[in-house]
Scaffold this motif. Structure first.
Motif, PDB file in Angstrom:
ATOM      1  N   THR A  41       0.832  -1.202   0.000  1.00 31.75           N
ATOM      2  CA  THR A  41       0.000   0.000   0.000  1.00 31.75           C
ATOM      3  C   THR A  41       0.867   1.254   0.000  1.00 31.75           C
ATOM      4  O   THR A  41       0.519   2.266  -0.621  1.00 31.75           O
ATOM      5  N   ALA A  42       2.009   1.200   0.684  1.00 28.54           N
ATOM      6  CA  ALA A  42       2.883   2.371   0.810  1.00 28.54           C
ATOM      7  C   ALA A  42       3.733   2.620  -0.423  1.00 28.54           C
ATOM      8  O   ALA A  42       4.324   3.692  -0.553  1.00 28.54           O
ATOM      9  N   GLY A  57       7.996  11.182  -7.970  1.00 26.93           N
ATOM     10  CA  GLY A  57       7.133  12.344  -8.051  1.00 26.93           C
ATOM     11  C   GLY A  57       6.174  12.515  -6.893  1.00 26.93           C
ATOM     12  O   GLY A  57       5.435  13.485  -6.854  1.00 26.93           O
ATOM     13  N   SER A  58       6.183  11.572  -5.939  1.00 30.32           N
ATOM     14  CA  SER A  58       5.273  11.727  -4.796  1.00 30.32           C
ATOM     15  C   SER A  58       5.825  12.770  -3.833  1.00 30.32           C
ATOM     16  O   SER A  58       7.006  13.113  -3.868  1.00 30.32           O
ATOM     17  N   GLU A  59       4.968  13.260  -2.964  1.00 30.31           N
ATOM     18  CA  GLU A  59       5.370  14.306  -2.033  1.00 30.31           C
ATOM     19  C   GLU A  59       6.358  13.804  -0.978  1.00 30.31           C
ATOM     20  O   GLU A  59       7.115  14.593  -0.423  1.00 30.31           O
ATOM     21  N   LEU A  60       6.353  12.519  -0.693  1.00 27.40           N
ATOM     22  CA  LEU A  60       7.259  12.007   0.336  1.00 27.40           C
ATOM     23  C   LEU A  60       8.722  12.023  -0.092  1.00 27.40           C
ATOM     24  O   LEU A  60       9.603  12.028   0.741  1.00 27.40           O
ATOM     25  N   ASN A  61       8.976  12.011  -1.368  1.00 29.76           N
ATOM     26  CA  ASN A  61      10.373  12.019  -1.802  1.00 29.76           C
ATOM     27  C   ASN A  61      10.714  13.262  -2.618  1.00 29.76           C
ATOM     28  O   ASN A  61      11.650  13.278  -3.392  1.00 29.76           O
ATOM     29  N   ILE A  62       9.968  14.321  -2.397  1.00 29.71           N
ATOM     30  CA  ILE A  62      10.152  15.552  -3.160  1.00 29.71           C
ATOM     31  C   ILE A  62      11.543  16.165  -2.955  1.00 29.71           C
ATOM     32  O   ILE A  62      12.093  16.797  -3.834  1.00 29.71           O
ATOM     33  N   ALA A 112       3.027   3.383  -3.427  1.00 35.21           N
ATOM     34  CA  ALA A 112       2.612   4.591  -4.158  1.00 35.21           C
ATOM     35  C   ALA A 112       3.091   5.861  -3.461  1.00 35.21           C
ATOM     36  O   ALA A 112       3.397   6.860  -4.118  1.00 35.21           O
ATOM     37  N   ASP A 113       3.183   5.814  -2.133  1.00 33.49           N
ATOM     38  CA  ASP A 113       3.634   6.993  -1.393  1.00 33.49           C
ATOM     39  C   ASP A 113       5.083   7.340  -1.699  1.00 33.49           C
ATOM     40  O   ASP A 113       5.498   8.488  -1.562  1.00 33.49           O
ATOM     41  N   TYR A 114       5.866   6.352  -2.084  1.00 35.37           N
ATOM     42  CA  TYR A 114       7.279   6.566  -2.342  1.00 35.37           C
ATOM     43  C   TYR A 114       7.624   6.502  -3.825  1.00 35.37           C
ATOM     44  O   TYR A 114       8.787   6.481  -4.194  1.00 35.37           O
ATOM     45  N   ALA A 115       6.625   6.489  -4.672  1.00 33.52           N
ATOM     46  CA  ALA A 115       6.849   6.439  -6.112  1.00 33.52           C
ATOM     47  C   ALA A 115       7.454   7.754  -6.600  1.00 33.52           C
ATOM     48  O   ALA A 115       7.361   8.787  -5.939  1.00 33.52           O
TER      49      ALA A 115
END
Length: 86
Positions: A51-52, A59-64, A54-57
């Motif tokens: 599930t997570a 362009g996501s905000e988590l790896n900006i 996508a959060d680290y894909a």
């Protein structure tokens, strides 16, 4: 009562009541977690990791800020930084 109805009802409760509900819900989750077998725990962790993703894909905000990795975070020359307190 379905989840949507519960979430809507929370808005009408006092903060104290919301905290009591949150505490009870957390206790139920922890109780269930401790009752799981190792295989069930592994399965839940696997699902959480999937599930997570996508959060680290890209362009996501988590790896900006990952573009800044390896860069110095300050522009102070060593001598100025270490001698500033003297």
């Amino acid at each position: 009562m379905v989840t949507k109805e519960i979430l809507q009802a929370l808005a009408n409760l006092s903060i104290s009541d919301r905290l009591k509900i949150a505490e009870s819900a957390l206790q139920l989750v922890l109780k269930e977690k401790h009752s799981l077998t190792k295989d069930e725990q592994k399965c839940q962790l696997t699902l959480a990791a999937m599930t997570a993703i996508a959060d680290y894909a890209f362009g996501s905000e988590l790896n900006i800020f990952s573009d800044l990795e390896g860069e110095d975070f300050c522009d102070y020359p060593d001598e100025d930084f270490y001698n500033s307190g003297n």
